[in-house]
Design a protein around this motif. Structure first.
Motif, PDB file in Angstrom:
ATOM      1  N   ALA A 252       0.835  -1.207   0.000  1.00 13.91           N
ATOM      2  CA  ALA A 252       0.000   0.000   0.000  1.00 13.91           C
ATOM      3  C   ALA A 252       0.866   1.252   0.000  1.00 13.91           C
ATOM      4  N   ALA A 253       1.978   1.218   0.734  1.00 13.57           N
ATOM      5  CA  ALA A 253       2.895   2.366   0.745  1.00 13.57           C
ATOM      6  C   ALA A 253       3.484   2.606  -0.638  1.00 13.57           C
ATOM      7  N   SER A 254       3.843   1.527  -1.339  1.00 14.31           N
ATOM      8  CA  SER A 254       4.363   1.656  -2.702  1.00 14.31           C
ATOM      9  C   SER A 254       3.302   2.245  -3.631  1.00 14.31           C
ATOM     10  N   TYR A 255       2.056   1.817  -3.448  1.00 12.65           N
ATOM     11  CA  TYR A 255       0.940   2.346  -4.244  1.00 12.65           C
ATOM     12  C   TYR A 255       0.781   3.849  -4.014  1.00 12.65           C
ATOM     13  N   MET A 256       0.818   4.258  -2.748  1.00 13.47           N
ATOM     14  CA  MET A 256       0.645   5.676  -2.412  1.00 13.47           C
ATOM     15  C   MET A 256       1.796   6.509  -2.973  1.00 13.47           C
ATOM     16  N   ARG A 257       3.006   5.961  -2.936  1.00 12.42           N
ATOM     17  CA  ARG A 257       4.151   6.693  -3.460  1.00 12.42           C
ATOM     18  C   ARG A 257       3.992   6.964  -4.952  1.00 12.42           C
TER      19      ARG A 257
ATOM     20  N   VAL B 123      -8.390  -1.611 -12.652  1.00 16.42           N
ATOM     21  CA  VAL B 123      -7.668  -0.886 -13.701  1.00 16.42           C
ATOM     22  C   VAL B 123      -8.638  -0.462 -14.804  1.00 16.42           C
ATOM     23  N   ASP B 124      -9.526  -1.377 -15.196  1.00 13.67           N
ATOM     24  CA  ASP B 124     -10.528  -1.049 -16.227  1.00 13.67           C
ATOM     25  C   ASP B 124     -11.430   0.092 -15.760  1.00 13.67           C
ATOM     26  N   SER B 125     -11.834   0.023 -14.494  1.00 15.21           N
ATOM     27  CA  SER B 125     -12.694   1.075 -13.943  1.00 15.21           C
ATOM     28  C   SER B 125     -11.978   2.421 -13.935  1.00 15.21           C
ATOM     29  N   ALA B 126     -10.708   2.420 -13.517  1.00 17.18           N
ATOM     30  CA  ALA B 126      -9.930   3.662 -13.490  1.00 17.18           C
ATOM     31  C   ALA B 126      -9.746   4.212 -14.902  1.00 17.18           C
ATOM     32  N   MET B 127      -9.595   3.323 -15.885  1.00 17.47           N
ATOM     33  CA  MET B 127      -9.424   3.770 -17.275  1.00 17.47           C
ATOM     34  C   MET B 127     -10.687   4.472 -17.774  1.00 17.47           C
ATOM     35  N   HIS B 128     -11.859   3.912 -17.465  1.00 17.06           N
ATOM     36  CA  HIS B 128     -13.115   4.542 -17.890  1.00 17.06           C
ATOM     37  C   HIS B 128     -13.287   5.909 -17.232  1.00 17.06           C
ATOM     38  N   LYS B 129     -12.947   5.988 -15.943  1.00 18.78           N
ATOM     39  CA  LYS B 129     -13.045   7.279 -15.250  1.00 18.78           C
ATOM     40  C   LYS B 129     -12.096   8.294 -15.865  1.00 18.78           C
ATOM     41  N   GLU B 130     -10.887   7.832 -16.175  1.00 18.56           N
ATOM     42  CA  GLU B 130      -9.897   8.734 -16.772  1.00 18.56           C
ATOM     43  C   GLU B 130     -10.387   9.270 -18.108  1.00 18.56           C
ATOM     44  N   GLU B 131     -10.969   8.412 -18.946  1.00 18.50           N
ATOM     45  CA  GLU B 131     -11.465   8.838 -20.252  1.00 18.50           C
ATOM     46  C   GLU B 131     -12.582   9.865 -20.119  1.00 18.50           C
ATOM     47  N   GLU B 132     -13.479   9.645 -19.140  1.00 18.85           N
ATOM     48  CA  GLU B 132     -14.580  10.591 -18.928  1.00 18.85           C
ATOM     49  C   GLU B 132     -14.063  11.944 -18.455  1.00 18.85           C
TER      50      GLU B 132
ATOM     51  N   ALA C   5      -8.099  13.250 -13.928  1.00 18.01           N
ATOM     52  CA  ALA C   5      -7.800  12.235 -14.951  1.00 18.01           C
ATOM     53  C   ALA C   5      -6.356  11.757 -14.821  1.00 18.01           C
ATOM     54  N   LYS C   6      -5.424  12.679 -14.570  1.00 15.84           N
ATOM     55  CA  LYS C   6      -4.028  12.289 -14.365  1.00 15.84           C
ATOM     56  C   LYS C   6      -3.868  11.430 -13.116  1.00 15.84           C
ATOM     57  N   LEU C   7      -4.671  11.743 -12.082  1.00 19.14           N
ATOM     58  CA  LEU C   7      -4.635  10.939 -10.850  1.00 19.14           C
ATOM     59  C   LEU C   7      -5.092   9.513 -11.130  1.00 19.14           C
ATOM     60  N   GLN C   8      -6.151   9.364 -11.938  1.00 21.16           N
ATOM     61  CA  GLN C   8      -6.623   8.024 -12.296  1.00 21.16           C
ATOM     62  C   GLN C   8      -5.574   7.259 -13.093  1.00 21.16           C
TER      63      GLN C   8
ATOM     64  N   ARG D 196      -3.809   3.671 -12.080  1.00 19.54           N
ATOM     65  CA  ARG D 196      -3.679   2.500 -12.947  1.00 19.54           C
ATOM     66  C   ARG D 196      -2.234   2.021 -13.005  1.00 19.54           C
ATOM     67  N   ALA D 197      -1.304   2.975 -13.079  1.00 19.10           N
ATOM     68  CA  ALA D 197       0.119   2.604 -13.110  1.00 19.10           C
ATOM     69  C   ALA D 197       0.529   1.909 -11.816  1.00 19.10           C
ATOM     70  N   ALA D 198       0.015   2.400 -10.678  1.00 22.69           N
ATOM     71  CA  ALA D 198       0.348   1.791  -9.388  1.00 22.69           C
ATOM     72  C   ALA D 198      -0.206   0.378  -9.293  1.00 22.69           C
ATOM     73  N   MET D 199      -1.419   0.178  -9.804  1.00 20.74           N
ATOM     74  CA  MET D 199      -2.010  -1.166  -9.767  1.00 20.74           C
ATOM     75  C   MET D 199      -1.277  -2.111 -10.708  1.00 20.74           C
ATOM     76  N   ARG D 200      -0.778  -1.594 -11.816  1.00 22.79           N
ATOM     77  CA  ARG D 200       0.058  -2.416 -12.710  1.00 22.79           C
ATOM     78  C   ARG D 200       1.321  -2.868 -11.974  1.00 22.79           C
ATOM     79  N   GLY D 201       1.897  -1.975 -11.163  1.00 17.88           N
ATOM     80  CA  GLY D 201       3.074  -2.341 -10.387  1.00 17.88           C
ATOM     81  C   GLY D 201       2.782  -3.455  -9.403  1.00 17.88           C
ATOM     82  N   THR D 202       1.605  -3.405  -8.776  1.00 20.77           N
ATOM     83  CA  THR D 202       1.215  -4.466  -7.847  1.00 20.77           C
ATOM     84  C   THR D 202       1.021  -5.789  -8.574  1.00 20.77           C
ATOM     85  N   ILE D 203       0.473  -5.732  -9.769  1.00 24.60           N
ATOM     86  CA  ILE D 203       0.293  -6.949 -10.565  1.00 24.60           C
ATOM     87  C   ILE D 203       1.643  -7.576 -10.903  1.00 24.60           C
ATOM     88  N   LEU D 204       2.624  -6.745 -11.259  1.00 19.07           N
ATOM     89  CA  LEU D 204       3.968  -7.262 -11.530  1.00 19.07           C
ATOM     90  C   LEU D 204       4.577  -7.891 -10.278  1.00 19.07           C
ATOM     91  N   ALA D 205       4.307  -7.290  -9.106  1.00 18.15           N
ATOM     92  CA  ALA D 205       4.804  -7.854  -7.841  1.00 18.15           C
ATOM     93  C   ALA D 205       4.183  -9.216  -7.581  1.00 18.15           C
TER      94      ALA D 205
END
Length: 506
Positions: free
Chosen positions: A261-266, A338-347, A360-363, A367-376
């Motif tokens: 979670a700390a890595s996600y917040m960073r 990630v899909d949900s964040a992508m739809h929000k970002e597009e809107e 939108a940049k925050l979303q 998504r990038a942070a969640m991708r990092g967790t998936i790689l972990a």
């Protein structure tokens, strides 16, 4: 009453049965996932497969060489001598990494080397070879430093001074290696060419991997020591007769989740922190999360009698299967987020409002942070299966020790397995994962844009037979269209003649 031999035979049969069922189930599960209806799940699966195989091959090679080194230099030796040999061994791998990557990249050529081919095809092949050996040698060197520093950590009973000491020593070592690379790069013509740039970047990324693996393992060993009161050995095993309770296992799993979670917040809230320390922090957090979850699940299974390291290779396989199922369940959940964040970002991106643009940049960063967790989580699966394969190789070597020394058997097994697995990984898995940005930093927005662009055009890899069949079908369509084109041309000519005849009569 069953004899001891009968019990051993039953245990071996049980291990074979579980391995057979587990391997078939695992392979079929992989087929389902790489052909999943959700393209993101297909991509995540390929990245997980890549991480698992690279860790497996690396640890297999390292453990075989390490056992051979122990057999040659550490017969009846003291713990201090073992630590000295471990550090010497890790330095050999580190220097091998530097020189081998320089050679593979083409930054350094030797008198006996063939003339360097600078065609586009050769450059692409060289780039993939560089990534292949950077990943493998990075993991091997990382596990070598883990072994050395963990033995020192254990010798000093979990002293906290080891953690900052390891960081400072590795940082100094990387700085010296960077200066040495600069001397080599600018020694010939005073400029850094493309190949030298690739060597420098690949080596730096590999050193980051070494730092992440080493510091995360020391951190997790310290957490386990604080939670249980007993210092695990360099292999991560608790001292004889001591177990990790369910409460203690839950405690360091919670700590691991908090670290993730700390890595996600960073990544989300501190996007401007992009120096090398930020990269190290992300890797340490990701790897620490993986280690804590693996050790926690292993402890739960051991206490319940369902699996765990206490039951040998059978227990390790059960642990690896459960870790894999759990990890993919979390990956599936994160994929939906990630899909949900992508739809929000597009809107939000479609809105002219500046506050919506910022959201939108925050979303996008989420998504990038969640991708990092998936790689972990992919690394977590790799760690779990590495442990089971390592135990299997050890058991095989010990079983056949009456034929030849166990260390020699391990080297032979490692060479055979690496010869089969490594080329397949390099030829068929690594290129696709590199194209999809599987090794990029999730916090790097430019790299993430490139990843998303690659994923938009993603098509599952095809077997040569499938490609040949499709080419034959396309060739048939081309021939059919050529015939239709000829028929239409004849029809057009007939119509033109009729028009000319009508005009002549008029």
């Amino acid at each position: 009453m069953a004899s001891k031999d009968d019990e051993v035979t039953t245990g071996v049969n049980l291990g074979i049965a579980i391995m057979l069922l587990g391997s078939i189930g695992f392979m079929m599960g992989i087929f389902y996932l790489v052909n999943h209806e959700d393209k993101e799940m297909q991509i995540c699966t390929w990245k997980v497969i890549c991480a698992t195989i690279s860790i497996f091959v690396s640890v297999l090679i390292y453990q075989a060489v390490n056992d051979a080194v122990k057999a040659m230099f550490l017969q009846d030796s003291s713990p201090i001598a073992a630590i000295e040999v471990a550090f010497a061994h890790s330095m050999v791998w580190f220097l091998t990494l530097q020189m081998f990557l320089a050679t593979v990249s083409g930054a350094i050529t030797w008198p006996w080397s063939a003339q360097l081919d600078r065609s586009e095809e050769a450059d692409n092949k060289r780039a993939l070879d560089l990534k292949c050996w950077a990943v493998i040698l990075g993991h091997i060197t990382g596990f070598a430093f883990i072994s050395a520093w963990s033995q020192l950590h254990e010798h000093f009973d979990g002293s906290l001074i080891i953690f900052p000491l390891a960081y400072c020593v590795l940082r100094l070592l990387f700085k010296l290696a960077e200066k040495a690379r600069e001397v080599v790069i600018y020694a010939d013509d005073g400029e850094k060419d493309v190949m030298e740039e690739h060597w420098d970047e690949a080596t730096e990324e590999t050193e980051d991997d070494v730092m992440g693996l080493t510091m995360s393992y020391l951190l997790v060993q310290t957490i386990r020591f604080w939670a249980t009161g007993y210092m695990p050995d360099a292999e991560g095993n608790m001292p004889g007769g001591h177990k990790t309770s369910d409460l203690q296992a839950a405690l360091f799993m919670i700590v691991g989740i908090l670290i993730a979670a700390a890595s996600y917040m960073r990544t989300v809230y501190f996007p401007d922190w992009k120096d090398r320390n930020a990269m190290w922090l992300r890797l340490v957090c990701d790897f620490s999360f993986s280690w804590t979850i693996m050790f926690g699940i292993d402890a739960f299974l051991t206490n319940s009698g369902l699996g765990g390291a206490e039951f040998g290779v059978v227990g390790d396989v059960i642990t690896a299967c459960i870790v894999t199922v759990w990890a993919f369940a979390v990956i599936f959940f994160l994929d939906k987020k990630v899909d949900s964040a992508m739809h929000k970002e597009e809107e939000l991106a479609a809105s002219p409002n500046s506050r919506d643009q910022a959201k939108a940049k925050l979303q996008k960063r989420k998504r990038a942070a969640m991708r990092g967790t998936i790689l972990a989580l992919g690394v977590l699966i790799g760690f779990a299966w590495e442990k089971s394969f390592d135990t299997a190789v050890d058991d095989t070597a010990e079983k056949e020790s009456n034929i030849m020394p166990p260390s020699f058997i391990k080297v032979v097994l490692a060479m055979l397995l690496a010869t089969v697995v490594l080329p397949a990984w390099r030829w068929y898995i690594l290129p696709e994962v590199v194209r999809l940005g599987g090794f990029s930093d999730p916090a790097d927005e430019e790299a993430e844009d490139a990843v998303e662009k690659a994923e938009e055009g993603y098509r599952p890899p095809m077997l040569p037979e499938t490609m040949e069949f499709q080419m034959q079908e396309m060739q048939k369509k081309i021939e059919k269209l050529e015939l239709e084109k000829g028929a239409l041309a004849d029809e057009v000519n007939q119509l033109r003649r009729k028009v000319n005849d009508l005009q002549g009569k008029g």
